[in-house]
Design a protein around this motif. Structure first.
Motif, short mmCIF file in Angstrom:
data_model
loop_
_atom_site.label_atom_id
_atom_site.label_comp_id
_atom_site.label_asym_id
_atom_site.label_seq_id
_atom_site.Cartn_x
_atom_site.Cartn_y
_atom_site.Cartn_z
N LYS A 125 45.84 39.03 36.81
CA LYS A 125 44.60 39.65 36.36
C LYS A 125 43.85 38.68 35.44
CE LYS A 125 45.69 43.44 38.47
NZ LYS A 125 45.05 43.75 39.76
N ARG A 126 42.56 38.54 35.67
CA ARG A 126 41.80 37.56 34.90
C ARG A 126 40.34 37.96 34.83
NH1 ARG A 126 38.71 34.39 38.24
NH2 ARG A 126 39.28 34.29 40.46
N ALA A 127 39.57 37.15 34.13
CA ALA A 127 38.12 37.36 34.05
C ALA A 127 37.43 36.66 35.20
CB ALA A 127 37.60 36.81 32.72
N PHE A 128 36.21 37.07 35.48
CA PHE A 128 35.36 36.35 36.43
C PHE A 128 34.90 35.04 35.79
CE2 PHE A 128 34.81 40.65 38.02
CZ PHE A 128 34.51 40.52 39.37
N THR A 129 34.75 34.00 36.61
CA THR A 129 33.96 32.87 36.16
C THR A 129 32.49 33.30 36.26
OG1 THR A 129 33.71 31.90 38.35
CG2 THR A 129 35.67 31.27 37.09
N ARG A 130 31.61 32.56 35.63
CA ARG A 130 30.19 32.95 35.68
C ARG A 130 29.65 32.89 37.10
NH1 ARG A 130 28.04 33.00 30.23
NH2 ARG A 130 29.56 32.08 28.81
N SER A 131 30.07 31.92 37.87
CA SER A 131 29.58 31.81 39.25
C SER A 131 30.13 32.96 40.11
CB SER A 131 29.97 30.46 39.85
OG SER A 131 31.38 30.29 39.85
N GLU A 132 31.38 33.34 39.88
CA GLU A 132 31.95 34.47 40.62
C GLU A 132 31.22 35.77 40.27
OE1 GLU A 132 36.67 33.18 41.11
OE2 GLU A 132 36.00 34.24 39.32
N LEU A 133 30.93 35.93 38.99
CA LEU A 133 30.24 37.16 38.55
C LEU A 133 28.85 37.23 39.16
CD1 LEU A 133 30.76 39.58 36.63
CD2 LEU A 133 29.49 38.32 34.90
N LEU A 134 28.14 36.11 39.18
CA LEU A 134 26.80 36.08 39.77
C LEU A 134 26.88 36.41 41.26
CD1 LEU A 134 23.79 35.50 39.47
CD2 LEU A 134 24.28 33.07 39.91
N ALA A 135 27.87 35.85 41.95
CA ALA A 135 28.03 36.13 43.38
C ALA A 135 28.34 37.61 43.62
CB ALA A 135 29.14 35.25 43.95
N PHE A 136 29.16 38.18 42.75
CA PHE A 136 29.53 39.60 42.89
C PHE A 136 28.31 40.49 42.70
CE2 PHE A 136 31.02 43.67 41.22
CZ PHE A 136 32.02 44.00 42.12
N PHE A 137 27.53 40.25 41.65
CA PHE A 137 26.34 41.06 41.40
C PHE A 137 25.28 40.86 42.48
CE2 PHE A 137 27.26 41.18 36.56
CZ PHE A 137 28.10 42.26 36.74
N ASP A 138 25.14 39.62 42.95
CA ASP A 138 24.18 39.36 44.04
C ASP A 138 24.56 40.12 45.30
OD1 ASP A 138 22.61 37.74 42.50
OD2 ASP A 138 23.40 35.84 43.28
N HIS A 139 25.86 40.15 45.59
CA HIS A 139 26.33 40.88 46.77
C HIS A 139 26.07 42.37 46.62
CE1 HIS A 139 28.76 41.71 50.32
NE2 HIS A 139 29.36 42.67 49.64
N ALA A 140 26.31 42.90 45.42
CA ALA A 140 26.06 44.32 45.18
C ALA A 140 24.58 44.65 45.38
CB ALA A 140 26.50 44.71 43.76
N ARG A 168 34.45 42.78 46.27
CA ARG A 168 35.26 41.61 45.91
C ARG A 168 35.80 40.93 47.17
NH1 ARG A 168 40.57 43.60 43.71
NH2 ARG A 168 40.82 43.91 45.96
N ASP A 169 36.36 41.75 48.06
CA ASP A 169 36.97 41.20 49.27
C ASP A 169 35.92 40.63 50.22
OD1 ASP A 169 39.32 42.06 48.15
OD2 ASP A 169 39.51 43.85 49.43
N ALA A 170 34.74 41.25 50.24
CA ALA A 170 33.70 40.82 51.18
C ALA A 170 33.23 39.40 50.90
CB ALA A 170 32.52 41.79 51.13
N ILE A 171 33.26 38.99 49.63
CA ILE A 171 32.79 37.63 49.30
C ILE A 171 33.95 36.68 49.02
CG2 ILE A 171 30.53 38.38 48.48
CD1 ILE A 171 31.53 38.24 45.64
N GLY A 172 35.16 37.12 49.36
CA GLY A 172 36.32 36.23 49.32
C GLY A 172 36.88 35.93 47.95
N LEU A 173 36.67 36.83 46.99
CA LEU A 173 37.28 36.64 45.67
C LEU A 173 38.72 37.12 45.69
CD1 LEU A 173 34.34 37.82 43.38
CD2 LEU A 173 34.94 35.49 44.05
N ASP A 174 39.55 36.58 44.80
CA ASP A 174 40.99 36.90 44.86
C ASP A 174 41.30 38.26 44.25
OD1 ASP A 174 42.15 36.71 42.03
OD2 ASP A 174 41.03 34.83 42.17
N PRO A 175 42.40 38.88 44.67
CA PRO A 175 42.78 40.23 44.21
C PRO A 175 43.07 40.32 42.72
CG PRO A 175 43.99 39.63 46.19
CD PRO A 175 43.35 38.38 45.68
#
Length: 381
Positions: free
Chosen positions: A149-164, A303-310
């Protein structure tokens, strides 16, 4: 104590004296659980905590295939061993289960509740404590969180919000009615991050839970987020706190974008839900408030749709909030107050400072050392 001097959960309050029971073992066991529930209610424990403990005791009873006055330490050993070897439960879960059984046995063996005497009279034996230091797990580590379990990197967080956000546009563009729930969930995830909220804290948001900050008028009615369902201490009601909306600082972008997100959701999208009579900030299509399963399912799907880890879960949004504020130079004490941590050490455990940040910090320290050395050399010459 009750008016007649007995304590909550006492045998006399749950069994009618002199009455013949049709199924004595089952009825006494159930009366014990009901008495224990009352005793925990009197201690002001959270209902969710009480129900979880009752479920654990019932699970142990089924596994042991014995009544509480027949339990032994060996039965606990076998149960916990089975949970660990077959069901692969985490150590923290095993400890919680064992603690529930230990607490129940402590209740049954306390003379004030008279259950031991009642069992001796009815069954010729009595309950004993079956959970001891030598057969249960101890809390030895400061944090037992899953290391993945960890935090998002800033790029991961941006990708997640963009996908949403993309899902809202995609569903709405297709003329389908699911755009409203998609809009809600995108706003919910952003709110969880922008205020560092726990899962329950964000779910229980009401419209009235935001207000102006007199020292930051630019945020309008969203300068402060009032948290009423914070994580409670044992035996206490949910903790309350206020979380300030964080603006830009020292050339670093803040989280003031959440003001526009919330205003658009509250004023434009939310009124289209059928349950607008509810005070909940996040209504559901079928009820007045979104459920945990809906939140978890949508998060995992994105999360899974953009290939981020579990290793990223809903709580990672809170970890990211702490991490990014620390990286941006906010005072750790301020961050601790914002997220409602009792101890600074807890905040430090949540901080997953990125490699880039550590590299910049190291480089800055080394450059400062080099400059100091050069200045000293020039002074000597």
């Amino acid at each position: 104590m009750t008016r007649n001097g007995t304590v909550p959960g006492a045998a006399g309050l749950h069994l009618v004296g002199g009455t013949t029971l049709l199924r004595p073992e089952e009825q006494v066991a159930e009366a014990m659980l009901e008495g224990w529930r009352n005793q925990q209610m009197a201690r002001n424990l959270a209902l969710s905590t009480i129900e979880g403990r009752l479920n654990a005791v019932r699970a142990f009873t089924r596994h042991a295939d014995a009544m509480p006055w027949q339990w032994s330490a060996q039965m606990v050993d076998e149960w916990l061993g089975d949970l660990r070897a077959v069901r692969h439960l985490k150590q923290s879960t095993l400890r919680n289960y064992a603690e529930a059984v230990r607490s129940f046995c402590a209740f049954l063996t306390d003379p004030a509740y008279e259950w031991a005497a009642e069992c001796e009279k009815r069954f010729g034996t009595h309950p004993i404590q079956v959970c001891h230091e030598w057969n249960t797990a101890h809390h030895l580590k400061e944090s037992e969180a899953d290391p993945s379990k960890r935090a998002f990197t800033r790029s991961e967080l941006l990708a997640f919000f963009d996908h949403a956000d993309d899902q809202v546009l995609r569903v709405r563009g297709a003329g389908r009615k699911g755009w409203l729930p998609a809009f809600r969930d995108a706003a919910l995830f952003k709110t969880a991050y922008a205020y560092g909220l726990r899962r329950r804290e964000v779910r229980m948001r009401d419209l009235a839970d935001f207000g102006p900050n007199p020292h930051a008028h630019e945020f309008g009615g969203y300068g402060v987020c009032y948290v009423r369902w914070g994580k409670a201490m044992k035996g206490s009601p949910p903790k309350r706190r206020s979380v300030l909306t964080v603006g830009p600082r020292g050339g670093i972008g803040g989280m003031d974008w959440i003001v526009d997100v919330l205003a658009q959701w509250v004023e434009e999208a939310r009124p289209a839900f059928s349950h607008t009579g509810s005070s909940a900030l996040w209504p559901s299509e079928r009820g007045p408030r979104i459920g945990f399963s809906q939140m978890n399912t949508r998060f995992a799907a994105y999360r899974d749709a953009i290939g981020l880890d579990p290793g990223l879960d809903l709580h990672s949004l809170r970890r990211s909030y702490v991490t990014h504020l620390i990286e941006d130079g906010w005072d750790p004490r301020f961050v601790q107050e914002q997220v409602g941590h009792e101890h600074a050490s807890t905040t430090s455990l949540y901080t997953c400072v990125s490699s880039d940040f550590r590299t910049r910090t190291l480089r800055k320290a080394m450059d400062a050392t080099m400059r100091a050395a050069l200045d000293t050399g020039r002074t000597k010459r």
